[in-house]
Design a protein around this motif. Structure first.
Motif, PDB file in Angstrom:
ATOM      1  N   TYR A  65       8.285  15.790  53.717  1.00  0.00           N
ATOM      2  CA  TYR A  65       9.275  16.175  52.715  1.00  0.00           C
ATOM      3  C   TYR A  65       8.537  16.539  51.439  1.00  0.00           C
ATOM      4  O   TYR A  65       7.630  15.809  51.010  1.00  0.00           O
ATOM      5  N   GLY A 124      16.050   9.596  52.032  1.00  0.00           N
ATOM      6  CA  GLY A 124      15.770   8.445  52.888  1.00  0.00           C
ATOM      7  C   GLY A 124      14.326   7.984  52.811  1.00  0.00           C
ATOM      8  O   GLY A 124      13.834   7.321  53.732  1.00  0.00           O
ATOM      9  N   LEU A 125      13.643   8.299  51.718  1.00  0.00           N
ATOM     10  CA  LEU A 125      12.232   7.965  51.563  1.00  0.00           C
ATOM     11  C   LEU A 125      12.022   7.094  50.333  1.00  0.00           C
ATOM     12  O   LEU A 125      12.960   6.820  49.577  1.00  0.00           O
ATOM     13  N   ASP A 129       6.075   6.268  50.750  1.00  0.00           N
ATOM     14  CA  ASP A 129       5.889   7.350  51.717  1.00  0.00           C
ATOM     15  C   ASP A 129       5.132   8.551  51.139  1.00  0.00           C
ATOM     16  O   ASP A 129       4.825   9.492  51.867  1.00  0.00           O
ATOM     17  N   TYR A 215       7.865  11.181  56.486  1.00  0.00           N
ATOM     18  CA  TYR A 215       8.898  10.319  57.036  1.00  0.00           C
ATOM     19  C   TYR A 215       8.257   9.236  57.897  1.00  0.00           C
ATOM     20  O   TYR A 215       7.337   9.524  58.676  1.00  0.00           O
ATOM     21  N   ASN A 218       9.554   6.453  63.749  1.00  0.00           N
ATOM     22  CA  ASN A 218      10.677   5.687  64.288  1.00  0.00           C
ATOM     23  C   ASN A 218      10.174   4.554  65.172  1.00  0.00           C
ATOM     24  O   ASN A 218       9.164   4.665  65.813  1.00  0.00           O
TER      25      ASN A 218
END
Length: 218
Positions: A65, A124-125, A129, A215, A218
């Motif tokens: 990002y 969402g970071l 990050d 990101y 997961n």
């Protein structure tokens, strides 16, 4: 006669290969790239709290990002619009009053980095990050050079403020106050450049920051 020549040539070939073996680097000796989906900072050796990484390796298929260049928000409504003081974050400095030793660049840097944090959070970071940062600084009014020291104090409030050996946070000064717990404890040390430029795009800005973040896996 032919057999002797072949042996001599073979020996010469082996000797030549052996002599070069100490300096040649084969594919098996090369550093391995970061694993897919990861970023690996290159940190200065022997330092427990370096300010920045000297570089960063980015593994294949790493989702990233990139923010736009962000400056401080005009939160100090008690100062003239478009003035340097109008970009003091009154949530950190009530009434726009700066504590002893806090420079206007330091205050604007804190403001800009808070905006960076908000931008990251919307994606969402978090600050943790971030792996690369670009910083543009303008001279404060009346100054002949940009305030890199003030910017670096602001930066340490959000980045590179943990001891890599112990994991404990490293106290950071705010202006000339005694070092205290940083605003955001964060071990991330992005690769970074900081440049002094003549003019930033918004009147009154002294700081503009852009970051890249990865990101989490997961």
């Amino acid at each position: 006669m032919k057999r002797t020549s072949w042996i001599a040539g073979s020996v010469a070939l082996v000797v030549s290969f052996t002599a070069g073996a100490g300096t040649a680097v084969g594919w098996w000796d090369r550093p391995k790239p970061p694993k897919p989906g990861t970023v690996v900072p290159a940190l200065p050796a022997g330092q427990s709290n370096p300010m920045i990484a000297s570089g960063v390796g980015i593994g294949a298929n790493t989702p990233v990002y990139k923010t736009s260049g962000l400056g401080p928000s005009a939160l100090n409504t008690g100062a003239p619009a478009g003035s340097e003081a109008s970009y003091i974050d009154t949530a950190i400095f009530p009434g726009g009053t700066l504590p002893a030793g806090v420079t206007i660049t330091e205050a604007q840097g804190i403001n800009a980095l808070r905006r960076i944090g908000e931008n990251l959070a919307a994606a969402g970071l978090s600050y943790a990050d971030v792996y690369t940062m670009r910083v543009f600084l303008q001279n404060p009014a009346g100054a002949t050079v940009a305030d890199f020291a003030g910017w670096n104090r602001a930066y340490r409030q959000y980045f590179a403020n943990t001891d890599l050996t112990t994991g404990a946070y490293v106290p950071v000064p705010l202006g000339t106050a005694a070092p205290a717990k940083p605003f955001v404890v964060n071990k991330a040390r992005p690769s970074r450049f900081a440049l002094e430029i003549e003019n930033l795009p918004v009147g009154g800005w002294l700081v503009e920051v852009e970051v890249d973040a990865a990101y989490p896996r997961n």
